[in-house]
Write a protein that holds these residues in place. Structure first.
Motif, short mmCIF file in Angstrom:
data_model
loop_
_atom_site.label_atom_id
_atom_site.label_comp_id
_atom_site.label_asym_id
_atom_site.label_seq_id
_atom_site.Cartn_x
_atom_site.Cartn_y
_atom_site.Cartn_z
N UNK A 38 0.85 -1.19 0.00
CA UNK A 38 0.00 0.00 0.00
C UNK A 38 0.89 1.24 0.00
N UNK A 39 0.68 2.09 -0.98
CA UNK A 39 1.44 3.33 -1.05
C UNK A 39 0.63 4.48 -0.47
N UNK A 45 -11.98 10.17 0.91
CA UNK A 45 -11.59 11.14 -0.10
C UNK A 45 -10.39 12.00 0.26
N UNK A 46 -9.88 11.82 1.48
CA UNK A 46 -8.76 12.67 1.93
C UNK A 46 -7.53 11.79 2.15
N UNK A 47 -6.38 12.28 1.67
CA UNK A 47 -5.15 11.52 1.84
C UNK A 47 -4.88 11.29 3.32
N UNK A 48 -4.63 10.07 3.69
CA UNK A 48 -4.46 9.73 5.10
C UNK A 48 -3.04 9.23 5.37
N UNK A 65 -16.36 5.53 5.15
CA UNK A 65 -17.37 5.46 4.09
C UNK A 65 -16.72 5.06 2.76
N UNK A 66 -15.47 5.54 2.61
CA UNK A 66 -14.79 5.24 1.35
C UNK A 66 -13.31 5.07 1.62
N UNK A 67 -12.74 4.02 1.04
CA UNK A 67 -11.31 3.76 1.22
C UNK A 67 -10.71 3.48 -0.15
#
Lengths: 203, 235
Positions: A38-39, A45-48, A65-67
């Motif tokens: 995983x990079x 929706x936000x860079x984590x 909610x979204x990954x």
């Protein structure tokens, strides 16, 4: 929940884990090829990225909610690591004097908090150096000038690391400060000295 | 390198000039149990008690110099306060202080540890700057002092250190209570039970009564007894 790896949808119900860390581990293990890692992680929706190790444990599955995951090949990750490793070592070295001071003069509970936060990236650094060698096919046993070999350095670091843990269990805080100041610091500095060679060899 | 015996004698002679009684007590003290003096990496002696280091195993002198930069030491220097060091260890930090302070008070309850320190480091030149307390003494003005914990010593004797902190900061008790009340109030302090057992539970007594009973005793003081004497002094 929507889970997406390199633009490909993954059925959310098939992914295990009660929190983000467990979900990512499951995804890495079961849905990502072994030569990739995983990079980038986009959470809702936000860079984590984790500001402290294992921060992802605090994010519950219900909050996702979204990954979206973007993977990189192990080689890309290795090159990325080699590029940024000097800064990692610099940050570790910069944090040491404060930890040493608190162990010698201050409250050991506070010192241990700092120490545990320090240990995790140190451990990751050592693991990554090991993996980089395997992925890039680098010969760590070769001596480089009068520095010795990277293998020797990594063996020495591993020895210092395990002594730190042993001394921590014995609650000998002054001795722990000694090891950090007089053994780990020069080892990290020596390791930093190998990185330019590593970078050259890897490219 | 002077032998441990000659160092001890030199230190005791210097101390005897200002506190003959303490010098005598130190001379007669048995070696402390579970204390080990070993050479540090730099060659200077360092101290391990119950398996835990009281000074650096690499460079105890450098460690003591770094201690001078601590908040407490700097505060004492800037505000002209007299340092009161809790815990002697072998004394590196104490000797470092004497380079900057004309008077340094050292709280070290066990004469055995003072003997150990005197056997390994040379305190003779600094002795005129030093005052050792093995128990609370009358006549000490705590108002212009600053308590400086030697962290490894505090970790060994945290309860005792906490007692000294509260006593030096305030800790004035006036009035009279029953022996039973005092026993309940001071239940965490070891040794006090035996002092109070000399009084009827319902009898009212004040600090002076307790302090007098303790002063009449022979032998080393317990933490509870030290607490009472300090309280009496502050009252």
């Amino acid at each position: 929940m929507i889970i997406n790896i390199n633009g490909r949808l993954v059925e959310a119900g098939t992914v295990g884990g009660e929190n983000l860390e467990e979900m990512l581990l499951d995804l890495q293990e079961r849905f990502i090829p072994p030569d990739s890692m995983v990079g980038d992680v986009l959470l809702n929706g936000v860079l984590y990225s984790e500001d402290v190790p294992h921060a992802a444990v605090e994010i519950l599955r219900s909050e996702v909610q979204r990954l979206d995951l973007v993977t990189r090949s192990a080689e890309e990750i290795a090159l990325h690591f080699i590029k940024h490793a000097p800064r990692v070592i610099e940050a570790l070295l910069a944090s040491l004097p404060k930890i040493v001071e608190i162990f010698r003069l201050g409250d050991e509970a506070e010192a241990n908090e700092h120490f545990l936060r320090f240990l995790e990236p140190l451990h990751l650094l050592m693991n990554m150096l090991d993996k980089v060698g395997q992925v890039m096919g680098l010969r760590y046993e070769t001596s480089i000038g009068d520095r010795g070999s990277l293998n020797d350095r990594l063996d020495k670091m591993a020895d210092v690391f395990s002594r730190l843990l042993r001394v921590q269990e014995q609650s000998d805080w002054v001795y722990l400060a000694d090891i950090l100041e007089y053994e780990l610091t020069p080892e990290l500095e020596a390791l930093a000295g190998f990185l330019p060679h590593l970078k050259e060899t890897a490219h | 390198m002077p032998s441990a015996y000659s160092l001890l004698e030199r230190n005791l002679e210097a101390l005897a000039g200002k506190d003959l009684s303490l010098a005598g007590m130190i001379r007669l003290a048995d070696p402390p149990a579970k204390a080990l003096v070993v050479p540090s990496q730099k060659g200077l002696p360092t101290l391990i008690v119950n398996g835990v280091s009281l000074h650096s195993r690499f460079d105890p002198e450098a460690e003591a110099q770094a201690w001078l930069d601590s908040e407490e030491v700097q505060a004492a220097m800037n505000q002209g306060l007299k340092p009161v060091v809790f815990g002697l260890g072998l004394g590196y930090h104490v000797l470092a202080l004497t380079n900057f302070f004309k008077e340094v008070v050292v709280i070290e309850l066990e004469a055995a540890f003072i003997r150990l320190a005197f056997s390994h480091l040379d305190f003779s030149a600094a002795m005129s700057n030093l005052e050792f307390l093995t128990r609370p003494e009358p006549g000490i003005d705590w108002s212009r002092t600053l308590l400086m914990p030697h962290a490894p010593s505090v970790r060994l004797k945290r309860d005792v250190f906490n007692s000294w902190v509260s006593l030096i900061k305030s800790g004035r008790r006036t009035g009279r209570e029953t022996a039973a009340q005092l026993k309940a109030d001071l239940r965490n302090l070891p040794g006090l039970g035996s002092v109070l057992s000399g009084f009827e539970p319902g009898s009212t007594l004040g600090l002076p009564d307790l302090a007098l009973a303790i002063r009449k005793r022979q032998g080393p003081l317990s933490e509870g007894e030290i607490y009472v004497l300090l309280m009496q002094e502050l009252a």
